[in-house]
Design an enzyme around this catalytic site. Sequence first.
Site, PDB file in Angstrom:
ATOM      1  N   GLU A 226      40.614  53.193  40.363  1.00 15.99           N
ATOM      2  CA  GLU A 226      40.672  52.524  41.664  1.00 15.99           C
ATOM      3  C   GLU A 226      41.722  53.206  42.540  1.00 15.99           C
ATOM      4  O   GLU A 226      41.435  53.627  43.648  1.00 15.99           O
ATOM      5  CB  GLU A 226      40.988  51.024  41.495  1.00 15.99           C
ATOM      6  CG  GLU A 226      40.969  50.288  42.835  1.00 15.99           C
ATOM      7  CD  GLU A 226      41.196  48.791  42.729  1.00 15.99           C
ATOM      8  OE1 GLU A 226      40.991  48.209  41.654  1.00 15.99           O
ATOM      9  OE2 GLU A 226      41.577  48.188  43.756  1.00 15.99           O
ATOM     10  N   ARG A 304      47.052  38.298  41.403  1.00 11.20           N
ATOM     11  CA  ARG A 304      45.994  37.717  40.561  1.00 11.20           C
ATOM     12  C   ARG A 304      46.605  37.006  39.345  1.00 11.20           C
ATOM     13  O   ARG A 304      46.067  36.018  38.857  1.00 11.20           O
ATOM     14  CB  ARG A 304      44.958  38.766  40.142  1.00 11.20           C
ATOM     15  CG  ARG A 304      43.630  38.149  39.753  1.00 11.20           C
ATOM     16  CD  ARG A 304      42.540  39.192  39.556  1.00 11.20           C
ATOM     17  NE  ARG A 304      41.741  39.438  40.738  1.00 11.20           N
ATOM     18  CZ  ARG A 304      40.721  38.688  41.148  1.00 11.20           C
ATOM     19  NH1 ARG A 304      40.372  37.609  40.478  1.00 11.20           N
ATOM     20  NH2 ARG A 304      40.058  38.995  42.239  1.00 11.20           N
ATOM     21  N   GLU A 707      34.187  41.706  35.367  1.00 12.54           N
ATOM     22  CA  GLU A 707      35.454  41.480  34.673  1.00 12.54           C
ATOM     23  C   GLU A 707      35.532  40.202  33.825  1.00 12.54           C
ATOM     24  O   GLU A 707      36.118  40.219  32.744  1.00 12.54           O
ATOM     25  CB  GLU A 707      36.601  41.441  35.693  1.00 12.54           C
ATOM     26  CG  GLU A 707      36.838  42.734  36.417  1.00 12.54           C
ATOM     27  CD  GLU A 707      37.777  42.529  37.601  1.00 12.54           C
ATOM     28  OE1 GLU A 707      37.317  42.014  38.631  1.00 12.54           O
ATOM     29  OE2 GLU A 707      38.963  42.852  37.468  1.00 12.54           O
TER      30      GLU A 707
END
Length: 757
Positions: A226, A304, A707
């Site tokens: 990423e 997160r 995920e």
Amino acid sequence: MKNIDSRSHVRGESIYVNDIPVRQDTLFGVVLGSPVAHGKLHDIDFSEALKMDGVEAVISAKDITGENQIGSIIQDEELFADKEVHFVGMPVALVCAKTDAIARKALAKIKLDIEELRPILTAREAYAEKKFISPSRTFKIGSTDAMWEKCEHIIEGQAEMGGQEHVYLETQGAYAYMLENGSIKIHSATQATKHVQVGASVVLGIPMHKIEVDTNRIGGGFGGKEDQATHWGTLAALATNTLKKPLKLILSRADDFVMTGKRHPYSFDFKLGLDKNLKILCYQVEAFQNAGAAADLSPAIMERTLFHGTGSYHIPNAKITCHSCRTNLAPSTAMRGFGAPQAMFALEAAIMKAAATLNVSPLEIQKRNLLQESDRFPYGQVAENCNAGKCWDTAYKKFAVEKLKKEIAAFNKNNDHSKKGLSLFPLCFGISFTKTKLNQGRSLVHIYTDGSVSITTGVVEMGQGVNTKILQAAAKTLSISPRRFTIHSTNTTRIANASPTAASTGADLNGKATIMACAALLARLKDVACRELKGRDPDKIEIKDEIVFHRGKKTSLKWEKLILLADEARVSLSEHAHYATPEVHFNKATEKGHPFAYHVYGTAVTVVTVDCLRGTYEIDLVKCVHDFGTSINLDIDIGQAEGAIVQGIGLMTIEELLVDPKGKHVYDSLSSYKVPDIYFAPKTIEVVPLDSKPDKLALLGSKAVGEPPLMYGIGTYFAILMAMREFNPKMKLPLWAPLTHQKCLLSLYEGYGEALK
Ligand code: MTE
Ligand code: HPA
Ligand code: MOS
């Protein structure tokens, strides 16, 4: 529908960066990484290397024509070490030679003058020295301070979780060459074409429009590409621009292991308060994130962790704090779950410790505190279409947990040294980028005059099957055969400013954009058909299986003819669409909002057998009820779930990343770093789709799947602990993942003599 890539994969015909035929005069690059975790870089001497036949150049910080900077969220990361090195493997120079082998030989001749400094290796150490990446943050709900005295039981403790290497099959790499007028094309193995484009633009000091990034597909990313594919794409571009020759840079597995960041290790201090009925009244946790030497995606990952602090439970009073700590490891980065697995592990560890202390089954605490419809998360969003209880109950019944418990009890009674353990793990995972602005997808659809269709989106295919889903959505919208489509490479000249393929949102964001583009084309085609059929109302036109219907009646007008008519009438057969997830927002000042489009739920049942003489274990079964919404491709989705489960089990059990006191990985290759193989994988994996409602923000109701199932692996950890406790009930609970065989053995015998008394 079959995955559209399976044929070329099986035949070895799929094209990855290293499969692109090289151009004339192509050079090969090999990166010299710092041998030291922390130090002052006084001098690089590459005179000997340059004397070698076939060596073209050695490039380093001095050759950078723009800024020596590739940090995306925070600009704190140098591409090449300049005055200091911050981790073992930090790029110091790039050797460019006629072959990879020559470059490697030359690399060994480079002399570095580095003055070593003391490295910081753990988050707790960095915290003590106040070395932070970004300010600490806290999410709160209710009031913990006032509630502790109302708790019947208070359990405190610490938990630790190690990192994880991505082990994508295709290592990091890029191939760059000059186009005309100073433009550069980069073929990059990236999840984020835009990040590579920005990186090259900043480092070279040329505008983004002069840089074309193309990604056909990648051989796995798992988050590791990423932000961290940018380095190699940018290095290749820099060398190409400097030498005006094409340059290919593919990391060896060994270099990839050392130079790239991994999942964040975390340390936790937790405190859990329950009432006499085992209701959780209060939970407080302080998380110390080991971010490594630069920010990379750490601030988003920290976020997160905060979002998933209360897992799949309703906790009325909670305080979750996270500190992002700067250390001398390679910058920790995105990996499947993105900070959530760590948060969930900490909470399950607290529940396990409470259960052990109170001598109850963890299942009782878990079940009693599951999220329910309309419960509020600490970040303000309310649980809608909450399937937590439904998944738990369905799993409990479908997988006959009561019967399993009896069988396990009987087994444990009859076996002295072999013990079985069972766990349930409830999952709740939020879908959307936590950074609201990234929730955008794009699609460019061309219909050619022969009726065939080309699609380009912002999404990168990395094995997750997203292109197949996009093709299905397009074929369904236009109601034509899937055989008419090709999905093309992800490319910055066709799709600009794409969000990374991440956060499990690739199909939702880019699939929805594709549907929008196809719908716009369809509307135009209906106008054409209406005129041709002398109808009055285009709304009365339909296309079904390539045939035009008018007022419900089949006509002789077919897809191919319709396209020719549209072209004849000078109607555009191309459309670019942009989709932005509605409803999502978040206010960082109050730490409240509605960050997620929806949540994915599930429950995993795990049974393991521990050999208590050897400390080894086997995973008998993992059975899950998982919320796929209304899956558009159950084969792909179950494949995603199975792969994620095994990857999650690896994280919790045998994948161990140890660093020595100098900051070097002890297990730095695939012979010493163990990933689950087919023998280690659970003997049975069963994934049963929950009977669930389609979510309107999911692609055709099919919920994101990339995920979430990884976190089912957490259940394996606690099943092993349950089995170990059968052998040694007084064992001090090891709350320190991964629970390797070694650790299992040592824990089993800690205080064992006492247990025998
Ligand atoms: N599946 C395969 N085969 N390879 C991968 O690299 N990455 C995972 C998941 N599944 C990955 C994978 C991660 S980390 C994410 S975020 C999602 O796929 C991204 O793709 P999606 O958004 O299309 O689900
Ligand atoms: N998940 C995964 N990747 C990301 C996110 C996220 O929430 N935000 C930025 N990159
Ligand atoms: Mo996945 S960690 O969001 O690439």
